[in-house]
Design a protein around this motif. Structure first.
Motif, PDB file in Angstrom:
ATOM      1  N   MET A  32      -0.526  -4.893  -3.894  1.00  0.00           N
ATOM      2  CA  MET A  32       0.774  -4.478  -4.468  1.00  0.00           C
ATOM      3  C   MET A  32       0.900  -2.958  -4.447  1.00  0.00           C
ATOM      4  SD  MET A  32       2.926  -6.733  -6.059  1.00  0.00           S
ATOM      5  CE  MET A  32       2.921  -8.466  -6.507  1.00  0.00           C
ATOM      6  N   LEU A  33      -0.255  -2.282  -4.631  1.00  0.00           N
ATOM      7  CA  LEU A  33      -0.237  -0.813  -4.676  1.00  0.00           C
ATOM      8  C   LEU A  33      -0.292  -0.191  -3.284  1.00  0.00           C
ATOM      9  CD1 LEU A  33      -2.720  -0.248  -7.651  1.00  0.00           C
ATOM     10  CD2 LEU A  33      -0.294   0.343  -7.648  1.00  0.00           C
ATOM     11  N   GLY A  34      -0.353  -1.056  -2.252  1.00  0.00           N
ATOM     12  CA  GLY A  34      -0.429  -0.537  -0.886  1.00  0.00           C
ATOM     13  C   GLY A  34      -1.839  -0.116  -0.506  1.00  0.00           C
ATOM     14  N   PRO A  57       6.356  -4.874  -6.434  1.00  0.00           N
ATOM     15  CA  PRO A  57       5.328  -3.824  -6.509  1.00  0.00           C
ATOM     16  C   PRO A  57       5.603  -2.785  -7.594  1.00  0.00           C
ATOM     17  CG  PRO A  57       5.972  -4.221  -4.229  1.00  0.00           C
ATOM     18  CD  PRO A  57       6.966  -4.947  -5.096  1.00  0.00           C
ATOM     19  N   ALA A  58       6.847  -2.721  -8.079  1.00  0.00           N
ATOM     20  CA  ALA A  58       7.169  -1.743  -9.129  1.00  0.00           C
ATOM     21  C   ALA A  58       6.312  -1.967 -10.373  1.00  0.00           C
ATOM     22  CB  ALA A  58       8.648  -1.831  -9.492  1.00  0.00           C
ATOM     23  N   GLY A  59       5.902  -3.220 -10.605  1.00  0.00           N
ATOM     24  CA  GLY A  59       5.074  -3.505 -11.780  1.00  0.00           C
ATOM     25  C   GLY A  59       3.718  -2.817 -11.665  1.00  0.00           C
ATOM     26  N   ALA A  60       3.093  -2.930 -10.482  1.00  0.00           N
ATOM     27  CA  ALA A  60       1.778  -2.305 -10.277  1.00  0.00           C
ATOM     28  C   ALA A  60       1.913  -0.779 -10.332  1.00  0.00           C
ATOM     29  CB  ALA A  60       1.196  -2.757  -8.945  1.00  0.00           C
ATOM     30  N   LEU A  61       2.974  -0.268  -9.726  1.00  0.00           N
ATOM     31  CA  LEU A  61       3.167   1.189  -9.732  1.00  0.00           C
ATOM     32  C   LEU A  61       3.421   1.698 -11.154  1.00  0.00           C
ATOM     33  CD1 LEU A  61       5.345   1.414  -6.504  1.00  0.00           C
ATOM     34  CD2 LEU A  61       3.011   2.299  -6.776  1.00  0.00           C
TER      35      LEU A  61
END
Ligand SMILES: C[S@@+](CC[C@H](N)C(=O)[O-])C[C@H]1O[C@@H](n2cnc3c(N)ncnc32)[C@H](O)[C@@H]1O
Length: 281
Positions: A32-34, A57-61
């Protein structure tokens, strides 16, 4: 097959005991964070999450950004010099000890995770016998963490501790008693310690659309990762016990002391992840 999967195969990766055919929490989060420490099965879970919400992915960021702000607060404003980070995850940009050391290079950090890959990567990338250590242990058995010889040697439980439980308690089922786990950890901390928690929160019935997406995400996590519980806000608040909750309280992660207040998308990801910091007086 992606290039990193091929090169890992050549280098006899994954190590014994690591199942590259089943997705797991730490690697899906990394994906998710790339990050690069994940397999095709993990990226498939990310793809499935993206079908539920394109903002997944906004959640992980947001979790990593909250972590950085909370650690900066603990070290820079509260004067915390030792940190116990449980459910620490794979090394990522802005690891806890790195954020802490930007302010005070003497801060000691112990990372704890029950994932063998996290332990191996942590040993390789993070451990430095003077300030940073990594142990493999399970938050569901807090006594084993608290009595671990390395932790006893490395942390001084007569001095305040910054206890981090970030994005980990939502992988503990009710039957595994997250409230009891946190209470045991809280009780072991001296006065002046801080507890930082973030967790999935189920949006209320007034947010029907966001709630429906959170229910879908919960289903995905449980089917594919075996855990992931979106809980009522009162349950999460209860984990802080009688410690003094610092302003702004338990809030969606982007709202916890933002560095640069800016527009946030108020979707299921925003309403579905909350965090807070409390102090033991
Ligand atoms: C979503 S990641 C969060 C990583 C980091 N705390 C952060 O917020 O960026 C959750 C981590 O908790 C770990 N974890 C899950 N269940 C655990 C358990 N029972 N004991 C210890 N760690 C656990 C996973 O292996 C994973 O590395």
């Amino acid at each position: 097959m992606a290039r990193e999967d091929r090169s890992r195969r050549k280098n006899k990766y994954p190590p014994p005991g690591v199942d590259a055919k089943a997705p797991n929490v730490a690697r899906v989060y990394d994906a998710m964070l790339g990050g690069k420490d994940n397999f095709a099965v993990d990226r498939q879970v990310v793809k499935a999450a993206l079908r539920i919400t394109s903002n997944a992915p906004a959640g992980a960021l947001a979790s990593r950004a909250f972590l950085r702000r909370a650690v900066r607060y603990l070290v820079g404003e509260a004067g915390i010099a030792q940190i116990l980070d449980i459910g620490s995850g794979l090394p990522a940009q802005g690891n806890v000890h790195e954020v802490a050391h930007e302010i005070n290079p003497a801060v000691r950090t112990v990372y704890v995770d029950n994932d063998p890959v996290v332990y191996i990567h942590g040993q390789a990338l993070l451990a430095d016998a003077r300030t940073t250590e990594v142990i493999a242990a399970d938050v569901r058995r807090p006594a084993e963490i608290l009595d671990h010889p390395l932790i006893r040697r490395f942390l001084d439980f007569r001095q305040p501790v910054g206890l981090l439980l970030l994005a980990v308690l939502h992988h503990i089922s009710d039957a595994e008693d997250p409230s009891g786990v946190v209470a045991a950890l809280r009780d072991a901390m001296p006065r002046g310690s801080y507890l930082v928690v973030s967790s999935f929160r189920m949006p209320g019935p007034d947010l029907a659309e966001q709630r429906a997406e959170a229910v879908e995400m919960e289903r995905l996590f449980n089917e594919r990762l075996g855990s992931g519980y979106w809980r009522p806000e009162e349950t999460i608040r209860g984990w802080f016990g009688d410690w003094e909750m610092l302003p702004p309280g338990l809030v969606p992660l982007p709202d916890w002391r933002p560095d640069e207040p800016g527009p946030v998308t108020r979707d299921s990801i925003y309403y579905g992840l909350v965090g807070g910091v409390a102090r033991k007086n």
